[in-house]
Design a protein around this motif. Structure first.
Motif, PDB file in Angstrom:
ATOM      1  N   LEU A 176       0.670  -1.192  -0.334  1.00 30.88           N
ATOM      2  CA  LEU A 176       0.105  -0.027  -0.308  1.00 30.88           C
ATOM      3  C   LEU A 176       0.750   1.288  -0.301  1.00 30.88           C
ATOM      4  N   ALA A 177       1.934   1.106   1.030  1.00 28.61           N
ATOM      5  CA  ALA A 177       2.430   2.242   0.881  1.00 28.61           C
ATOM      6  C   ALA A 177       2.936   2.618  -0.968  1.00 28.61           C
ATOM      7  N   THR A 178       4.020   1.743  -1.434  1.00 26.83           N
ATOM      8  CA  THR A 178       3.963   1.582  -3.270  1.00 26.83           C
ATOM      9  C   THR A 178       3.508   1.835  -3.673  1.00 26.83           C
ATOM     10  N   LEU A 179       1.846   1.707  -3.489  1.00 26.19           N
ATOM     11  CA  LEU A 179       0.705   2.091  -4.223  1.00 26.19           C
ATOM     12  C   LEU A 179       0.465   3.668  -3.647  1.00 26.19           C
ATOM     13  N   THR A 180       0.356   3.921  -2.087  1.00 26.91           N
ATOM     14  CA  THR A 180       0.596   6.041  -2.515  1.00 26.91           C
ATOM     15  C   THR A 180       1.227   6.265  -3.425  1.00 26.91           C
ATOM     16  N   GLY A 181       2.583   5.451  -2.932  1.00 26.81           N
ATOM     17  CA  GLY A 181       3.825   6.938  -4.124  1.00 26.81           C
ATOM     18  C   GLY A 181       3.411   6.546  -4.819  1.00 26.81           C
ATOM     19  N   ARG A 182       3.063   5.756  -6.100  1.00 29.63           N
ATOM     20  CA  ARG A 182       2.472   6.163  -7.158  1.00 29.63           C
ATOM     21  C   ARG A 182       1.618   7.154  -8.118  1.00 29.63           C
TER      22      ARG A 182
ATOM     23  N   PHE B 276      -0.086   8.712   3.716  1.00 35.46           N
ATOM     24  CA  PHE B 276      -0.370   6.901   3.708  1.00 35.46           C
ATOM     25  C   PHE B 276      -0.356   6.802   5.302  1.00 35.46           C
ATOM     26  N   GLU B 277      -0.610   6.151   6.408  1.00 35.97           N
ATOM     27  CA  GLU B 277      -1.195   5.481   7.861  1.00 35.97           C
ATOM     28  C   GLU B 277      -1.239   4.142   7.960  1.00 35.97           C
ATOM     29  N   ALA B 278      -0.332   3.266   8.399  1.00 39.56           N
ATOM     30  CA  ALA B 278      -0.483   1.791   8.859  1.00 39.56           C
ATOM     31  C   ALA B 278      -0.096   1.888  10.045  1.00 39.56           C
ATOM     32  N   ASP B 279      -1.312   0.617  10.801  1.00 33.75           N
ATOM     33  CA  ASP B 279      -1.008  -0.199  11.807  1.00 33.75           C
ATOM     34  C   ASP B 279      -0.961  -1.108  11.570  1.00 33.75           C
ATOM     35  N   LEU B 280      -0.303  -2.127  11.860  1.00 35.58           N
ATOM     36  CA  LEU B 280      -0.243  -3.540  11.245  1.00 35.58           C
ATOM     37  C   LEU B 280       0.187  -4.373  12.237  1.00 35.58           C
ATOM     38  N   PRO B 281      -0.155  -4.688  13.504  1.00 40.49           N
ATOM     39  CA  PRO B 281       0.762  -5.565  14.261  1.00 40.49           C
ATOM     40  C   PRO B 281       0.706  -7.134  14.088  1.00 40.49           C
ATOM     41  N   GLU B 282      -0.441  -7.762  13.331  1.00 41.56           N
ATOM     42  CA  GLU B 282       0.042  -8.487  12.656  1.00 41.56           C
ATOM     43  C   GLU B 282      -0.608  -9.291  11.126  1.00 41.56           C
ATOM     44  N   ARG B 283       0.085  -9.660  10.600  1.00 48.89           N
ATOM     45  CA  ARG B 283       0.123  -9.529   9.327  1.00 48.89           C
ATOM     46  C   ARG B 283      -1.256 -10.399   8.580  1.00 48.89           C
ATOM     47  N   PRO B 284      -2.561 -10.525   7.774  1.00 47.45           N
ATOM     48  CA  PRO B 284      -3.629 -10.472   8.284  1.00 47.45           C
ATOM     49  C   PRO B 284      -3.469 -12.237   6.509  1.00 47.45           C
ATOM     50  N   ALA B 285      -4.624 -12.456   6.683  1.00 42.44           N
ATOM     51  CA  ALA B 285      -4.315 -13.984   5.939  1.00 42.44           C
ATOM     52  C   ALA B 285      -4.168 -13.390   4.363  1.00 42.44           C
ATOM     53  N   PRO B 286      -3.095 -13.919   3.481  1.00 42.82           N
ATOM     54  CA  PRO B 286      -3.379 -13.535   1.545  1.00 42.82           C
ATOM     55  C   PRO B 286      -4.282 -13.296   1.222  1.00 42.82           C
ATOM     56  N   ALA B 287      -5.314 -13.692   1.200  1.00 41.54           N
ATOM     57  CA  ALA B 287      -7.100 -13.388   0.646  1.00 41.54           C
ATOM     58  C   ALA B 287      -7.061 -12.456   1.295  1.00 41.54           C
ATOM     59  N   ILE B 288      -7.046 -12.120   2.569  1.00 37.20           N
ATOM     60  CA  ILE B 288      -7.792 -11.045   2.936  1.00 37.20           C
ATOM     61  C   ILE B 288      -6.166  -9.931   2.436  1.00 37.20           C
TER      62      ILE B 288
ATOM     63  N   ARG C  73      -7.480  16.835  -4.581  1.00 36.37           N
ATOM     64  CA  ARG C  73      -6.401  17.437  -4.674  1.00 36.37           C
ATOM     65  C   ARG C  73      -5.739  16.582  -3.898  1.00 36.37           C
ATOM     66  N   HIS C  74      -6.378  16.370  -2.192  1.00 37.49           N
ATOM     67  CA  HIS C  74      -5.403  15.452  -1.703  1.00 37.49           C
ATOM     68  C   HIS C  74      -6.319  14.164  -1.972  1.00 37.49           C
ATOM     69  N   ALA C  75      -5.307  13.428  -1.002  1.00 39.46           N
ATOM     70  CA  ALA C  75      -5.799  12.017   0.074  1.00 39.46           C
ATOM     71  C   ALA C  75      -5.902  11.413   1.353  1.00 39.46           C
ATOM     72  N   ALA C  76      -6.363  10.056   1.029  1.00 42.76           N
ATOM     73  CA  ALA C  76      -5.260  10.063   2.834  1.00 42.76           C
ATOM     74  C   ALA C  76      -5.824   8.356   2.517  1.00 42.76           C
ATOM     75  N   ILE C  77      -5.245   7.019   2.599  1.00 38.61           N
ATOM     76  CA  ILE C  77      -5.398   5.707   2.791  1.00 38.61           C
ATOM     77  C   ILE C  77      -4.731   5.355   4.660  1.00 38.61           C
ATOM     78  N   GLU C  78      -5.630   4.925   5.181  1.00 37.21           N
ATOM     79  CA  GLU C  78      -5.789   4.680   6.490  1.00 37.21           C
ATOM     80  C   GLU C  78      -5.963   3.242   6.665  1.00 37.21           C
ATOM     81  N   VAL C  79      -4.851   2.331   7.436  1.00 32.66           N
ATOM     82  CA  VAL C  79      -5.220   1.106   7.283  1.00 32.66           C
ATOM     83  C   VAL C  79      -4.864   0.340   8.971  1.00 32.66           C
ATOM     84  N   GLN C  80      -5.577  -0.366   9.598  1.00 33.53           N
ATOM     85  CA  GLN C  80      -5.339  -0.611  10.738  1.00 33.53           C
ATOM     86  C   GLN C  80      -6.206  -2.591  11.251  1.00 33.53           C
ATOM     87  N   VAL C  81      -5.464  -2.720  12.525  1.00 31.99           N
ATOM     88  CA  VAL C  81      -5.632  -3.944  12.705  1.00 31.99           C
ATOM     89  C   VAL C  81      -6.545  -3.439  15.028  1.00 31.99           C
TER      90      VAL C  81
END
Length: 409
Positions: free
Chosen positions: A295-301, A308-320, A342-350
């Motif tokens: 997601l960080a790579t996608l946001t950078g492009r 981009f903000e992320a809080d992922l202490p645990e990795r989800p399943a590959p399908a998720i 003009r601006h966007a924000a992406i947040e992902v957390q568990v």
């Protein structure tokens, strides 16, 4: 607003519903007696078909109560699934005896008795009592009420004022008194919780199948119009170069061969790049390093500035992870194409076993499922994994789209 409440349509509908409750309860009592009689007769097997018919009648009674509650009490109750039975009398008899919707309607008729008494009593006391007290100055004109007439006009005025207050409060009182009735209708007259989930998963499966077919067609179109066309051009260039090289002793033919080979080389590199993009759309290689990196790579492009903000202490399943990545890709594409942001924000957390993805933008708003922005297919993908999508996009913006997915399947 309080003074105009009595003339509102909702108040009139709820009063009419409260006045209809005795008749509805009476029909339910007659039906309960038939059900009880059928249960008592099942010992002689005579009551078995009677009980099946009673359950089917309960389904019909529940339909009538559900429609009345929907039309007059303002209850949003979805229809349960239709009655389904196999061929043959025994199959229909067994399906009727095991019909969950019918038995839930029987339970509704039983539990609504005290609820209906409270609602009717509240309507009669508030509306009837209010009208009676409001007419206090006229009591002396009726022999039955003459002995209750107040001694003087000041007391009569106070009693009339109390009656007016009751009438003003009556719509709110009846609304509150009907709250248990509305709760029973929502709980017992709609589809069972398991049926609701099954129906939602069936709809999600159908949408997912349509989305998968659309994706396959898109891949086929991309391969046919892009990669296949470039490969044809490459083959033609190499064939022409081969013809030129057969007469390489002539300098001008050799030069033409070199030009053709250079063109074929460029076309080959462009074809490889297109194939990589296509493969990345099927399964992004960045996901091999985890969702946060992808997601960080996608946001950078992103063509527009995105945070981009992320809080992922645990990795989800590959399908998720794959669903979350494709959701982000689609939502970012919608932001660029449709929102004018003009601006966007992406947040992902568990949190609490759920992966929450939130995409915001400061665009014009108006995003909704079915408006042609790809959100329908997105919702289908999310629902296949028992997730949910919430869209808040008022006209003028901003837009906030939240996707919740289980952390593991």
């Amino acid at each position: 607003m309080l003074i105009t409440t009595p003339v509102r349509e909702r108040s009139q509908r709820e009063l009419a519903y409260a006045l209809m409750l005795p008749f509805m309860v009476g029909a339910g009592l007659v039906h309960l007696v038939l059900v009880l009689l059928s249960v008592m007769l099942t010992a002689n097997l005579v009551g078995v078909p009677m009980l099946a018919l009673s359950v089917m009648a309960a389904r019909g009674l529940g339909t009538a109560n559900r429609r009345l509650a929907r039309a007059w009490a303002g209850v949003r109750v979805p229809d349960p699934g239709p009655f389904c039975a196999g061929p043959g009398l025994l199959n229909r008899l067994g399906a009727a005896l095991g019909d969950v919707t019918g038995w839930r309607a029987v339970i509704h008729s039983l539990l609504r008795l005290p609820v209906a008494v409270v609602a009717c009593a509240a309507a009669a006391a508030l509306w009837g009592g209010g009208l009676l007290l409001l007419g206090c100055p006229l009591w002396a004109q009726f022999s039955a009420l003459a002995h209750l007439s107040p001694p003087g006009w000041p007391v009569a005025a106070l009693v009339s004022a109390a009656g007016l207050a009751l009438l003003l409060l009556a719509p709110w009182g009846v609304h509150l008194a009907l709250a248990p009735e509305r709760m029973l209708a929502r709980t017992l007259l709609g589809p069972a919780p398991g049926d609701t989930r099954i129906r939602r998963l069936e709809q999600a499966r159908a949408l997912a199948a349509e989305d998968a077919i659309a994706r396959l067609r898109r891949i086929e179109r991309d391969l046919h119009d892009g990669t296949a066309a470039r490969l044809v051009t490459l083959a033609m260039s190499l064939g022409m170069a081969q013809d030129e090289l057969e007469q390489a002793d002539q300098p001008e033919r050799l030069q033409r061969a070199r030009v053709l080979v250079d063109s074929a080389h460029r076309s080959a590199k462009e074809t490889v790049a297109e194939l990589r993009d296509l493969i990345r759309g099927i399964h992004p290689p960045a996901l091999d390093q985890g969702l946060e990196v992808a997601l960080a790579t996608l946001t950078g492009r992103s063509p527009i500035p995105a945070r981009f903000e992320a809080d992922l202490p645990e990795r989800p399943a590959p399908a998720i992870e794959a669903i979350a990545y494709f959701c982000t890709t689609e939502l970012l594409a919608n932001v660029v194409k449709h929102s004018g942001a003009r601006h966007a924000a992406i947040e992902v957390q568990v949190r609490d076993g759920l992966l929450t993805l939130r995409v915001r933008d400061d665009g014009t708003g108006g995003a909704a499922i079915g408006t042609g922005s790809g959100l329908r297919g997105l919702a289908a993908r999310v629902q296949t994994l028992d997730g949910m999508i919430d869209i808040h996009s008022p006209a003028g913006g901003p837009t906030v789209i939240t996707v919740e997915l289980p952390l593991h399947i």
